[in-house]
Design an enzyme around this catalytic site. Structure first.
Site, PDB file in Angstrom:
ATOM      1  N   HIS A 645       0.848  -1.198   0.000  1.00  0.00           N
ATOM      2  CA  HIS A 645       0.000   0.000   0.000  1.00  0.00           C
ATOM      3  C   HIS A 645       0.886   1.251   0.000  1.00  0.00           C
ATOM      4  CE1 HIS A 645      -3.770   2.151   0.884  1.00  0.00           C
ATOM      5  NE2 HIS A 645      -3.077   2.896   1.730  1.00  0.00           N
ATOM      6  N   ASP A 693      -1.158  -9.704  -0.556  1.00  0.00           N
ATOM      7  CA  ASP A 693      -0.280  -8.795  -1.289  1.00  0.00           C
ATOM      8  C   ASP A 693      -1.105  -7.979  -2.281  1.00  0.00           C
ATOM      9  OD1 ASP A 693       1.897  -7.490  -2.311  1.00  0.00           O
ATOM     10  OD2 ASP A 693       2.465  -9.133  -3.658  1.00  0.00           O
ATOM     11  N   GLU A 702       0.876  -2.506   4.093  1.00  0.00           N
ATOM     12  CA  GLU A 702       1.458  -1.174   3.922  1.00  0.00           C
ATOM     13  C   GLU A 702       2.966  -1.259   4.217  1.00  0.00           C
ATOM     14  OE1 GLU A 702      -0.917   1.900   5.606  1.00  0.00           O
ATOM     15  OE2 GLU A 702       0.368   3.509   4.876  1.00  0.00           O
TER      16      GLU A 702
END
Ligand code: 9MR
Ligand code: 9MR
Length: 763
Positions: A645, A693, A702
Site C-alpha cells: 500500500h 499482497d 502497507e
C-alpha cells in the site's frame, strides 16, 4: 465512488482447484462487508454522485433525488461481491424511507452487459421492514456487485438501509490460495556460518528424507526431517529440516519427496545488498527534496513533494488544524510515514532512532544519497534528514507538534507532488515531545564526533523538550483522525522513561537516570510502547552504569531474550514473535524484526552464540519460511511482496508507476483485518496467514518507516555477524565473552569503541 478502482483485488478465484461443488453449501459465507454499519464507517459501500449518503445511527442513509430517469441513476452499492454459477443466494436487508417507495435490490455484473441473475422489488415504508430476495446465479463472476436502485423518483426522499446480508456460494472468501511449495525456506538464503533450517508442511506423522540440491539438481546433502507437529499460529502440521552443517556457497533448493522449495543462496555476503536497500527506502520516501534518477534509477525518480509547487500546498507554511493553535510553521522535509503522505513525530522519531542505533551497532554502509561522501557517515546522513524535520516540529517553548498531514484522506494512486490537499499541523502532545527528547539526546551522543554544532542543537532541543514535557505531562493525541493516522497514546510513562534514559546516556547526569522507570519486557517496543527502549539506550553506555546496574540490565535483556528464543523454538516457522493473545498485530513483520533485535542485543551483551543464531534465523520468517511461502520484503525472494500500500509505488493501480522499491518490508499478517480487501479475502484466516499482497490492504500490506528501520537494523546485524561469531567481530576478544554475567569491557558500550571499526562492510 472510486472504491471501484481502490479495491482492485489480486486474488482470483481459482475455480479449477476447488472441490466439486456440492449441491448444497455446507458453510454459509457472508459475501458483503460492513452490512451493519456498526463501526460508523460506510466503507466499502458507495452511492451514486446524485445520491449523497452517510452513516447515521448505525444505518446507511441516502438522499435520493427527484427527477432521475433510470433505476440505476440513483444507487447504493458494494463491489467485488463474488457470484458462482448455479449457486443459490439470499439477499436480506432492512429498509425505511421518509415516504412509501418501491426500490430494486439486485446482484449483478458490475460492467457490461450488467447481467442481473438476482433481483427483486422492495416496498419500503416509513417504518423499518426486513426484505429477503432469493435466486440462483446464472453467472460466475468473482467481482460482481450488490446494488439498491432508487432512480426515477418523482419526489426526493431519504432512504436508510441496515443489516444487509448476502449469503451463498461454496468458494471460501478470497478463493483458494496457491501457496506454492510446501517446503518453506528463506528465499534469499542462508549464511554459511549461520543456522540453516526449513519448514515443511505435510500430514506425515513420521520423519521424511530431505535432499539439498545444487544448481544442477544434484543432491549435495541429505537428512531426515524432524516432526514438529501442529503449529498454532498457522494451523499447519509441519516438520523442520536442518542443514546447518552444510556450508558451501552456491544456489540450492531443498527437496522433500517430489516437493521442491524456491531457490536460495548460501553466501556470506547475502545481507549486504538488502541492508543497503532497506536503508535506501528512506531516501525514496523523503519529503521536500527531489528523488534523483542518479540515485534511484529513472522509474523511482520524482520531483520534491510538498514544497508548495501547485497543486501541492506544501509544508513550508502549514497552519494549525482548527482550534489547535493560531500560528503557521515550516515543517518541510522528513520522511513520509508510509503509504500515505503524513509525517508523524512519534513514528518518525522511533525510525530515526533505530537508524542511529543500527549505525552504533553495525557501523556505516554506503548509500546512494545526495549527502554521501560528506562529513557524516551515510546512515547518519539519512537519519539526519528526519532529525531536521523533528526539530522543525518543535515550538520555542519546547513542546512538539504530534503530526502534520492532509486535511482529508487522499485516494490511491497519488504522487506526492500531486497531492492537492491542504496540510494541517495537529496539536502538540507529550508523547511527541518526549520522542524528540529521546531522539535528540541520541543524536547528540552519536553525531558529536562528526558535527559538534548539530549535535549541540540536538541536545538543546532534547533538554527543552524534556522540560516542556515535565510541565505538560498529559497532552494526548486523540484516537479520532481524518486524513492521516492517529498514533494516539494515552500512557506516556514509557516515553518519559525512554527520554530519560537517552538523556542520561547523552549527558551522564544521574538525575535523568532516576527518572527511568521502565525496562525491557517481553512486550518489546513499538511506536506506542517505548518503555523497553530505556534499557536499549542504557545498554549502549553500560560502562557508565556501574557494575551492579550493568549486570542487572544484562539480566533483564537475557531474561526477555530467553523467552523469545523459547517462542522461536516453539513455532514451526521459527518466529521469535508469538503474541500472547494469539493475534498478529498491525505491522507484525516489524514485531518479528524488533523481537530479533532484542535477541541481537542479548548476543552483544553476552556473546552467547544461540542469541545470534536466533536473531539471524528470524530473518528466515520474513524472507519466506512462513505459513504463506511469502517473502515480505520487496525484491528479495521468488515469492516476494510487490503490491504494498503506497501512493507512489502503485504499479498495481497504474502501470506507469513503479512497484515498491526493493528492500521494502510489508506490514505482514494482521488478525485485525481492518481494511476492506483484507476483510473480503481473509475472513477466518489463521493469524500467520492474515496477509494479502494487494495495494488495497493497508492493514496487512502497507510499508512504514518504523518497519523498514527494524529491517535495516536486523539485516545490518546479520551482515556484520555473517561469519563465525568469535572471529567476525573485532570486539569479540572479550575474555568474559561467554559469561552472561560478565560486566567487563564490551562492544555495546560505545564509549569504548570506535563505531567505524565495527564496520565490516565498505567505507
Ligand atoms: O492510505 C491510508 C493508510 O496509509 C493508512 O494506514 C490507513 C489507516 O489509517 O488508511 C489508508 O487510507 C484509507 C482510509 O483510511 C479510508 N479510505 C481509503 C483510504 C485509502 O485506502
Ligand atoms: O502502525 C500503526 C498501527 O500500530 C496502528 O494500529 C494503525 C492504526 O492506527 O496505524 C498504523 O500506522 C499507520 C498510520 O496510522 C498511518 N500511516 C500508515 C501507518 C502504517 O499502516
Amino acid at each position: 465512488m472510486s472504491f471501484r478502482s481502490r479495491l482492485a483485488c489480486a486474488l482470483t478465484v481459482a475455480a479449477a482447484l476447488l472441490p466439486a461443488a456440492p449441491a448444497q453449501a455446507e458453510v454459509t459465507y457472508e459475501r458483503v462487508l460492513n452490512g451493519t454499519f456498526d463501526g460508523g464507517s460506510k466503507e466499502p459501500w458507495w452511492s451514486s454522485e446524485t445520491t449523497p449518503s452517510r452513516v447515521e445511527a448505525g444505518r446507511l442513509c441516502a438522499e435520493v433525488p427527484a427527477g432521475t430517469v433510470n433505476p440505476w441513476d440513483s444507487m447504493i452499492g458494494q463491489n467485488d461481491v463474488p457470484l458462482e454459477n448455479g449457486q443459490p443466494y439470499k439477499l436480506v436487508f432492512t429498509a425505511v424511507a421518509t415516504k412509501d417507495v418501491t426500490i430494486k435490490a439486485i446482484a449483478q455484473m458490475s460492467g457490461p452487459p450488467h447481467t442481473t441473475p438476482i433481483a427483486g422489488g422492495a416496498d419500503v415504508t416509513t417504518t423499518p421492514r426486513t426484505f429477503e430476495i432469493t435466486g440462483t446465479s446464472t453467472i460466475g463472476e468473482a467481482k460482481s456487485q450488490i446494488a439498491f436502485q432508487m432512480g426515477g423518483a418523482s419526489e426526493a426522499y431519504t432512504l436508510c438501509l441496515d443489516d444487509i446480508s448476502f449469503t451463498g456460494g461454496v468458494i471460501p472468501p478470497g478463493g483458494v490460495r496457491d501457496l506454492g511449495s510446501p517446503v518453506r525456506v528463506n528465499q534469499l538464503g542462508y549464511l554459511p556460518g549461520g543456522p540453516k533450517r526449513a519448514t515443511v508442511v505435510t500430514t506425515s506423522r513420521a520423519p521424511l528424507p530431505w535432499r539439498l540440491l545444487d544448481a544442477s539438481g544434484r543432491a549435495v546433502a541429505t537428512g531426515a526431517t524432524r516432526v514438529f507437529g501442529d503449529d498454532a499460529m498457522s494451523g499447519d502440521h509441519v516438520h523442520t529440516a536442518d542443514f546447518t552443517g552444510y556450508r558451501a556457497r552456491g544456489t540450492f533448493r531443498l527437496a522433500v519427496g517430489d516437493e521442491v522449495s524456491e531457490p536460495f543462496e548460501i553466501n556470506a555476503s547475502l545481507y549486504g545488498k538488502l541492508r543497503q536497500d532497506a536503508l535506501a527506502y528512506f531516501y525514496h520516501n523523503r519529503s521536500g527534496i527531489p528523488i534523483e534518477a542518479g540515485h534511484v534509477g529513472r522509474a523511482y525518480a520524482r520531483p520534491a513533494g510538498h514544497m508548495g509547487v501547485a497543486p501541492n500546498r506544501g509544508d513550508l507554511d502549514v497552519p494549525c488544524a482548527p482550534g489547535a493553535c493560531d500560528y503557521r510553521m515550516d515543517v518541510r522535509g522528513g520522511w513520509y510515514d508510509a503509504g500515505d503522505h503524513g509525517k508523524y513525530v512519534v513514528n518518525g522519531a522511533l525510525a530515526a532512532w533505530q537508524l542511529i542505533d543500527a549505525y552504533e551497532q553495525s557501523g556505516d554502509v554506503r548509500l546512494a544519497i545526495p549527502e554521501s561522501g560528506g562529513r557524516l557517515p551515510d546512515v547518519l546522513d539519512e537519519a539526519r534528514w528526519e532529525l531536521d524535520f523533528l526539530l522543525r516540529m518543535q515550538r520555542p517553548d519546547g513542546m512538539v507538534h504530534h503530526k502534520i498531514h492532509d486535511a482529508a484522506w487522499t485516494g490511491l494512486p497519488l504522487r506526492p507532488e500531486a497531492d492537492a490537499q491542504p496540510r494541517l499541523l495537529f496539536p502538540v502532545s507529550t508523547a511527541a515531545t518526549l520522542n524528540v527528547a529521546a531522539a535528540g539526546a541520541r543524536c547528540h551522543r552519536v553525531y558529536r564526533r562528526f558535527d559538534r554544532a548539530f549535535s549541540a542543537r540536538c541536545l538543546e532541543a532534547a533538554r527543552r523538550a524534556w522540560k516542556a514535557a515535565r510541565a505538560n505531562p498529559a497532552l494526548f493525541a486523540p484516537a479520532e483522525s481524518v486524513g492521516g493516522g492517529p498514533y494516539d497514546d494515552t500512557k506516556v510513562s514509557d516515553e518519559f522513561s525512554w527520554a530519560a534514559a537517552e538523556l542520561f546516556a547523552a549527558t551522564g547526569r544521574r538525575s535523568y537516570l532516576k527518572a527511568v522507570t521502565t525496562g525491557l519486557t517481553t512486550e518489546n517496543f513499538s511506536w506506542k510502547d517505548t518503555g523497553g527502549l530505556a534499557d536499549l539506550a542504557l545498554a549502549r553506555v553500560r560502562g557508565r552504569l556501574g557494575p551492579p546496574a550493568a549486570l542487572k540490565l544484562t539480566g533483564r535483556v537475557v531474561r526477555v531474550a530467553e523467552r523469545h528464543l523459547a517462542d522461536l523454538r516453539a513455532q514451526g516457522y521459527a518466529n521469535p514473535f508469538l503474541p500472547p493473545d494469539g493475534k498478529y498485530v498491525w505491522g507484525s513483520s516489524s514485531a518479528t524484526a524488533n523481537t530479533a533485535l532484542v535477541l541481537a542485543y542479548a548476543y552483544e551483551l553476552t556473546r552467547v552464540p544461540k542469541y545470534r543464531e536466533a536473531a539471524v534465523e528470524s530473518l528466515d520468517y520474513l524472507l519466506g519460511r512462513n505459513a504463506l511461502n511469502q517473502s515480505y520484503v520487496t525484491g528479495y525472494g521468488e515469492r516476494a511482496a510487490r503490491n504494498q500500500h503506497h501512493r507512489f509505488w502503485a504499479h498495481q493501480l497504474d502501470p506507469a508507476l513503479p512497484y515498491p522499491a526493493p528492500g521494502s518490508l510489508a506490514g505482514g499478517p494482521n488478525s485485525g483485518l481492518q481494511d476492506p480487501v483484507a476483510q473480503r479475502n481473509l475472513q477466518g484466516c489463521a493469524p500467520a496467514k492474515c496477509y494479502i499482497d494487494d495495494i488495497g490492504s493497508y492493514a496487512t500490506n502497507e510499508v512504514a518507516v518504523n518497519w523498514n528501520s527494524a529491517l535495516a537494523w536486523l539485516t545490518a546485524f546479520a551482515d556484520t555477524h555473517r561469519t563465525d561469531p568469535h572471529a567476525a567481530n573485532p570486539h569479540a576478544a572479550n575474555p568474559h565473552a561467554a559469561d552472561p554475567r560478565s560486566a567487563g569491557p564490551h562492544p555495546i558500550d560505545t564509549h569504548r569503541i570506535d563505531p567505524h571499526s565495527a564496520d565490516t562492510n565498505e567505507r
